[in-house]
Design an enzyme around this catalytic site. Structure first.
Site, short mmCIF file in Angstrom:
data_model
loop_
_atom_site.label_atom_id
_atom_site.label_comp_id
_atom_site.label_asym_id
_atom_site.label_seq_id
_atom_site.Cartn_x
_atom_site.Cartn_y
_atom_site.Cartn_z
N ASP A 1 7.21 -0.36 -7.61
CA ASP A 1 6.78 -0.49 -6.21
C ASP A 1 7.56 -1.65 -5.59
O ASP A 1 7.62 -2.73 -6.17
CB ASP A 1 5.26 -0.77 -6.19
CG ASP A 1 4.67 -0.60 -4.80
OD1 ASP A 1 5.20 -1.19 -3.84
OD2 ASP A 1 3.67 0.12 -4.67
N ILE A 2 8.22 -1.41 -4.44
CA ILE A 2 9.04 -2.48 -3.86
C ILE A 2 8.22 -3.56 -3.15
O ILE A 2 8.75 -4.61 -2.79
CB ILE A 2 10.14 -1.99 -2.88
CG1 ILE A 2 9.60 -1.05 -1.83
CG2 ILE A 2 11.33 -1.43 -3.60
CD1 ILE A 2 10.56 -0.87 -0.65
N GLN B 1 -3.82 5.49 2.24
CA GLN B 1 -2.53 6.03 1.76
C GLN B 1 -1.47 5.82 2.83
O GLN B 1 -1.64 6.24 3.97
CB GLN B 1 -2.68 7.53 1.43
CG GLN B 1 -1.42 8.14 0.85
CD GLN B 1 -1.58 9.63 0.49
OE1 GLN B 1 -2.60 10.24 0.80
NE2 GLN B 1 -0.58 10.19 -0.15
N HIS C 1 0.78 9.99 -5.34
CA HIS C 1 1.24 9.03 -6.35
C HIS C 1 0.07 8.28 -6.97
O HIS C 1 -0.95 8.07 -6.33
CB HIS C 1 2.23 8.02 -5.76
CG HIS C 1 1.75 7.36 -4.51
ND1 HIS C 1 1.82 7.98 -3.28
CD2 HIS C 1 1.19 6.16 -4.28
CE1 HIS C 1 1.33 7.19 -2.36
NE2 HIS C 1 0.92 6.07 -2.93
N HIS D 1 -0.82 4.53 -8.62
CA HIS D 1 -0.40 3.14 -8.79
C HIS D 1 -0.85 2.73 -10.20
O HIS D 1 -1.97 3.04 -10.61
CB HIS D 1 -1.14 2.23 -7.80
CG HIS D 1 -0.86 2.51 -6.36
ND1 HIS D 1 -0.03 1.72 -5.59
CD2 HIS D 1 -1.32 3.49 -5.53
CE1 HIS D 1 0.00 2.20 -4.35
NE2 HIS D 1 -0.77 3.27 -4.29
P1 5GP Z 1 -0.03 4.12 -0.76
O1 5GP Z 1 -0.37 3.18 0.34
O2 5GP Z 1 0.52 5.39 -0.15
O3 5GP Z 1 -1.13 4.36 -1.73
O4 5GP Z 1 1.12 3.45 -1.60
C1 5GP Z 1 2.46 3.52 -1.28
C2 5GP Z 1 3.16 2.48 -2.09
O5 5GP Z 1 4.56 2.70 -1.96
C3 5GP Z 1 2.89 1.04 -1.61
O6 5GP Z 1 2.35 0.28 -2.66
C4 5GP Z 1 4.25 0.54 -1.14
O7 5GP Z 1 4.46 -0.81 -1.47
C5 5GP Z 1 5.21 1.46 -1.86
N1 5GP Z 1 6.44 1.74 -1.14
C6 5GP Z 1 6.59 1.97 0.19
N2 5GP Z 1 7.89 2.24 0.48
C7 5GP Z 1 8.55 2.20 -0.70
C8 5GP Z 1 9.93 2.39 -1.04
O8 5GP Z 1 10.80 2.66 -0.22
N3 5GP Z 1 10.26 2.26 -2.36
C9 5GP Z 1 9.33 1.95 -3.33
N4 5GP Z 1 9.76 1.83 -4.56
N5 5GP Z 1 8.02 1.75 -3.03
C10 5GP Z 1 7.64 1.87 -1.73
#
Ligand code: 5GP
Length: 139
Positions: free
Chosen positions: A35-36, A98, A104, A106
């Site tokens: 995660d970046i 999300q 995905h 985590h």
């Molecule tokens: P969500 O909020 O959808 O559950 O999690 C998305 C995750 O993707 C977040 O933890 C965010 O930091 C990560 N993320 C967002 N953009 C990118 C990206 O371009 N590359 C990577 N590796 N992670 C990302």
């Protein structure tokens, strides 16, 4: 609730190789990468190659493939980060928080405490690569 899949989301672009990721594991059906904007060192994402927004859109087969990869990667994270436990979580829909509309999991070491804000602070890429190498070495 089911969502229309957006082919231009960031994880779809990663899967197509249009933008880079720091990969720790890949098989026929899944990809795992750092995660970046990690909430903790070792924060890794596991995604299916199937196009699905939430767990409710995902096929059972792809769900199982993701779980298998989560187990492989989660064990490696625990070993690499010298943690006796790990946290696995997964958000469905904007209302649940999300932010990327491709399903995905985590995975990060330890309990869900001392977390940075969700998807906010970009981590130094070299630091992520060092951690990724440690995880890869434990798979
Ligand atoms: P969500 O909020 O959808 O559950 O999690 C998305 C995750 O993707 C977040 O933890 C965010 O930091 C990560 N993320 C967002 N953009 C990118 C990206 O371009 N590359 C990577 N590796 N992670 C990302």
């Amino acid at each position: 609730m089911n969502f229309e899949y957006d082919n231009d989301n960031i994880f779809a672009k990663i899967l197509r190789g249009e933008i880079p990721c720091i990969k720790v594991f890949e098989d026929e059906h899944t990809l795992a990468f750092m995660d970046i904007m990690p909430q903790k060192p070792g924060h890794t994402l596991v995604i299916p190659k199937e196009s699905a927004t939430t767990i409710y859109d995902l096929s059972d087969e792809a769900c199982l493939s993701c779980m298998k990869t989560v187990k492989i990667v989660g064990k490696a994270i625990e070993k690499a980060m010298q943690s006796e436990g790990s946290t696995i979580f997964q958000l469905n829909g904007v209302f649940a928080g999300q932010s990327v509309p491709h399903f995905h999991f985590h995975v990060f070491p330890g309990p869900p405490v001392d977390l940075k804000d969700h998807a906010v602070e970009l981590e130094d890429v070299e630091k992520l690569k060092l951690i990724a190498n440690k995880i890869v070495a434990c798979i």
